[in-house]
Structure formats: C-alpha cells, structure tokens
Motif scaffolding. Structure first.
Motif, mmCIF file in Angstrom:
data_model
loop_
_atom_site.group_PDB
_atom_site.id
_atom_site.type_symbol
_atom_site.label_atom_id
_atom_site.label_comp_id
_atom_site.label_asym_id
_atom_site.label_seq_id
_atom_site.Cartn_x
_atom_site.Cartn_y
_atom_site.Cartn_z
ATOM 1 N N ARG A 140 -82.284 37.563 8.951
ATOM 2 C CA ARG A 140 -83.365 38.537 9.084
ATOM 3 C C ARG A 140 -83.727 38.730 10.558
ATOM 4 N NH1 ARG A 140 -85.898 33.631 7.382
ATOM 5 N NH2 ARG A 140 -87.716 33.143 8.698
ATOM 6 N N PRO A 141 -84.349 39.861 10.880
ATOM 7 C CA PRO A 141 -84.597 40.207 12.289
ATOM 8 C C PRO A 141 -85.665 39.376 12.974
ATOM 9 C CG PRO A 141 -84.630 42.157 10.870
ATOM 10 C CD PRO A 141 -84.670 40.973 9.978
ATOM 11 N N ASP A 142 -86.569 38.750 12.213
ATOM 12 C CA ASP A 142 -87.708 38.086 12.846
ATOM 13 C C ASP A 142 -87.433 36.643 13.251
ATOM 14 O OD1 ASP A 142 -87.520 37.162 10.257
ATOM 15 O OD2 ASP A 142 -89.681 37.088 9.913
ATOM 16 N N ASP A 144 -86.147 33.641 15.663
ATOM 17 C CA ASP A 144 -86.246 33.473 17.115
ATOM 18 C C ASP A 144 -84.892 33.041 17.681
ATOM 19 O OD1 ASP A 144 -86.884 33.035 19.729
ATOM 20 O OD2 ASP A 144 -88.365 31.444 19.349
ATOM 21 N N ALA A 231 -79.641 36.746 15.267
ATOM 22 C CA ALA A 231 -80.963 37.192 15.733
ATOM 23 C C ALA A 231 -81.006 37.333 17.244
ATOM 24 C CB ALA A 231 -82.038 36.211 15.253
ATOM 25 N N SER A 260 -79.673 41.108 9.711
ATOM 26 C CA SER A 260 -80.394 40.611 10.884
ATOM 27 C C SER A 260 -80.947 41.736 11.748
ATOM 28 C CB SER A 260 -79.457 39.725 11.728
ATOM 29 O OG SER A 260 -78.947 38.657 10.955
ATOM 30 N N ARG A 312 -82.250 49.094 11.992
ATOM 31 C CA ARG A 312 -83.199 49.306 10.880
ATOM 32 C C ARG A 312 -82.485 49.837 9.653
ATOM 33 N NH1 ARG A 312 -86.523 51.447 15.036
ATOM 34 N NH2 ARG A 312 -85.871 53.554 14.412
ATOM 35 N N ARG A 315 -80.454 47.037 7.945
ATOM 36 C CA ARG A 315 -81.313 46.119 7.180
ATOM 37 C C ARG A 315 -81.757 46.773 5.865
ATOM 38 N NH1 ARG A 315 -83.151 40.777 6.408
ATOM 39 N NH2 ARG A 315 -85.072 40.949 5.210
#
Length: 340
Positions: A140-142, A144, A231, A260, A312, A315
């Motif tokens: 996922r994109p969030d 770190d 990420a 991601s 975007r 995802r």
C-alpha cells in the motif's frame, strides 16, 4: 506428512516430502516419482477433483491416477511453462497435450497463456482465465520507505525492479536506459531485488556502464521488507521481453507495485498487457528497445503529476479487480458442480 493449516481449519493438508526432480516419464526416476505420487492421489478420501498447479509435475501424476480409477483433475497453465513445454522436447509436448486434454477444467493466469494452448488443439471454451491477485493491505502507498531510500543514498528518483534475474525480464535493457538518463537526475538510484542466473552478467554490465554508484543488485529480501521497497520507489521498472520461447505469463510484481501506488513500466509481451493498462496504470515498451525505454523514463521522471495519476489508477484497479479475494471467488465459482 500431514500438517494442520490452523486449529479451526476444516482443511487437511498433506505435504509431499519427496518432491519430483524429474517431470517426464522416460527416465526411471521420473516414472517412479510420478507413480508414487499417483498412488497418493488415488488414496485420498473421496476426492471430487484434484486441482493441479503445474501441468508437468503434479498434473502428470494426476493424469496417471485418473487412468487407474482415481479422481478427475483440473490443470493450471502459467504461460512460460506452456511455451517452454511445447517446444522443449517431444515428450514434454506430448505430456502437456495429454494432461490438458484429459483435464475436466483448465485454468490460465492470462488470456495470453490460454491462447498458447491452441497449438495443442485445446478448445478455448474449456479454459477459464483467472488473473492472479495481490494483498492491498500488505502492499500500500502509505508505508514508510524512507529507510530504504536512506540505505541506498537515494537523493533523487528511485527506480525499482523485483524478480528473478533472468534475461527475459529485460533488466539489461533497463540498465542501459538508466545509464543514458542518470546524469540528468542527480542522486538517482536503481535497485534490482532478486536472485537468478543472470546475476554475474548484470553485475558485469553495471561495471561496463559505469553504474557502480547508481545501480545495486540487492539480492533477496524478506517478505516483511519487500513492501517497503515498493513504497520507497518512484517508478517500478520491468521491461520484459520474449527470450527464445520464454515469456512473462502475467507478472504479479506489476500488481504489487500498482497496489503500492507506484507507476509501472512493463514490456509489451506475454500476459503483461493484462496486468498493466497502457497509459492508464503504467507504460508499456518493447523490452529490447533501449531508446524507447529511455524516452518513457524521461517522461515519467519529468512529471510528478503523471506518476501520481498512474499510481492512483493502479491502486484503484487492484482494489477493484485484482485482490486475492476476487481470484478465490472466481475459482470457487468455476469449481461449482456442473460448471465445466
């Protein structure tokens, strides 16, 4: 040996502790291995159907079992396996044709993989295409990824490849394109995650192109760390191509990158155009064309808005159409009694 999946699971799992090392029947080792597994298949308690992941491994054993009064079997094809088996030897082609013809159902990971069966006269209506999936909660994109960027001193764009280091992945083309653009993007880094037979070749190419400070062969990484690499990157780079008869059947790594939120560059071959929507979730190139890949890299690295839009869309497409839950539901529907 039996091993439980989970305490509350209704599944009974039997792990084969002596894997098949020979897939054909012409060698004594292969024949004995298949006969051993065939007896296990026939000994299963009232099975309705044996689901085979590979045509020339468990598929041959299930095919033999079906001739000896055992259950019917379904067979999966993945693209690169069929392309290789149909040309590698007459025995492999003969077995592939026999296993698929006797299968009650055939599952393919892409429409391209399904089309390959046409050369052994398998009716396309008998093939169900179920694309693989990905876990969007894991990728996922969030997440770190700053630790990864710091580790490799990525002060500029970070490019990533993930996969077995083999010629059809197009990583040599990627390195040549990176060499052409690196001077215009200070601090650029290119990470190649994975191992394979091309490792020494790629290491030599990195030295030849003067990319020692830019490109890094990372090797294998843990399951926990892999999502962080995705990420951390700005562009996922996988310009695959057809190499002899070897092709990319689909490419789950494209889904991992898309989940991601990362724009992807893939090769316009095999099943990849089904994993990547050109100009919607990523960009497709000819995997041998360094100039085209250079142009695409410059286009992506020069436009944050383009990277954001593709990321975007990728995802959203994963969440809509490429989860493992969707794949499992499709498989369950296809396996319902009466569906052939």
């Amino acid at each position: 040996a039996e091993a439980p999946v989970a305490r509350d699971s209704a599944l009974r799992v039997i792990r084969e502790l002596q894997p098949l090392r020979k897939w054909g029947l012409s060698s004594l080792e292969g024949l004995l291995g298949h006969l051993r597994l065939e007896r296990q298949v026939r000994g299963l308690a009232r099975p309705g159907e044996v689901h085979c992941v590979w045509t020339l491994q468990d598929g041959v054993s299930a095919w033999l079992a079906s001739h000896a009064g055992g259950p019917g079997h379904s067979s999966c094809v993945h693209g690169e396996d069929v392309a290789t088996h149909l040309t590698q030897s007459r025995e492999d082609r003969w077995l592939t044709e026999r296993v698929c013809r006797r299968a009650t159902r055939i599952f393919a990971n892409s429409h391209n993989s399904a089309r390959l069966l046409g050369s052994v006269r398998i009716d396309p209506a008998r093939v169900t295409v179920i694309h693989p999936g990905v876990d969007p909660a894991r990728f996922r994109p969030d997440l770190d990824g700053t630790g990864i960027r710091s580790r490799y001193e990525a002060q500029g764009p970070l490019l990533l490849s993930v996969g077995r280091l083999q010629r059809r992945k197009g990583f040599d083309t990627a390195l040549r394109a990176v060499a052409r653009v690196q001077s215009d993007y200070p601090g650029l880094r290119y990470l190649l995650v994975g191992r394979g037979e091309d490792e020494s070749y790629l290491r030599g190419l990195i030295g030849e192109l003067g990319l020692q400070d830019t490109a890094h062969l990372v090797g294998a990484v843990s399951d926990e760390e892999l999502p962080l690499f995705y990420a951390a990157c700005d562009v996922f780079l996988h310009p695959n191509r057809v190499e002899g008869v070897d092709i990319e059947g689909f490419g789950i790594v494209f889904l991992e990158a898309a989940a991601s939120g990362v724009p992807v560059v893939g090769g316009r071959s095999g099943g990849v155009p089904e994993a990547v929507e050109d100009r919607e979730t990523g960009l497709l190139v000819e995997g041998q064309d360094v100039g085209e890949l250079e142009s695409v890299l410059r286009e992506l690295l020069g436009s944050q808005s383009l990277r954001d839009r593709l990321g975007r869309a990728g995802r959203a497409r994963v969440e809509r159409s490429f989860t493992w839950e969707r794949a499992a539901s499709s498989l369950c529907r296809a396996l319902e009694p009466g569906r052939q």
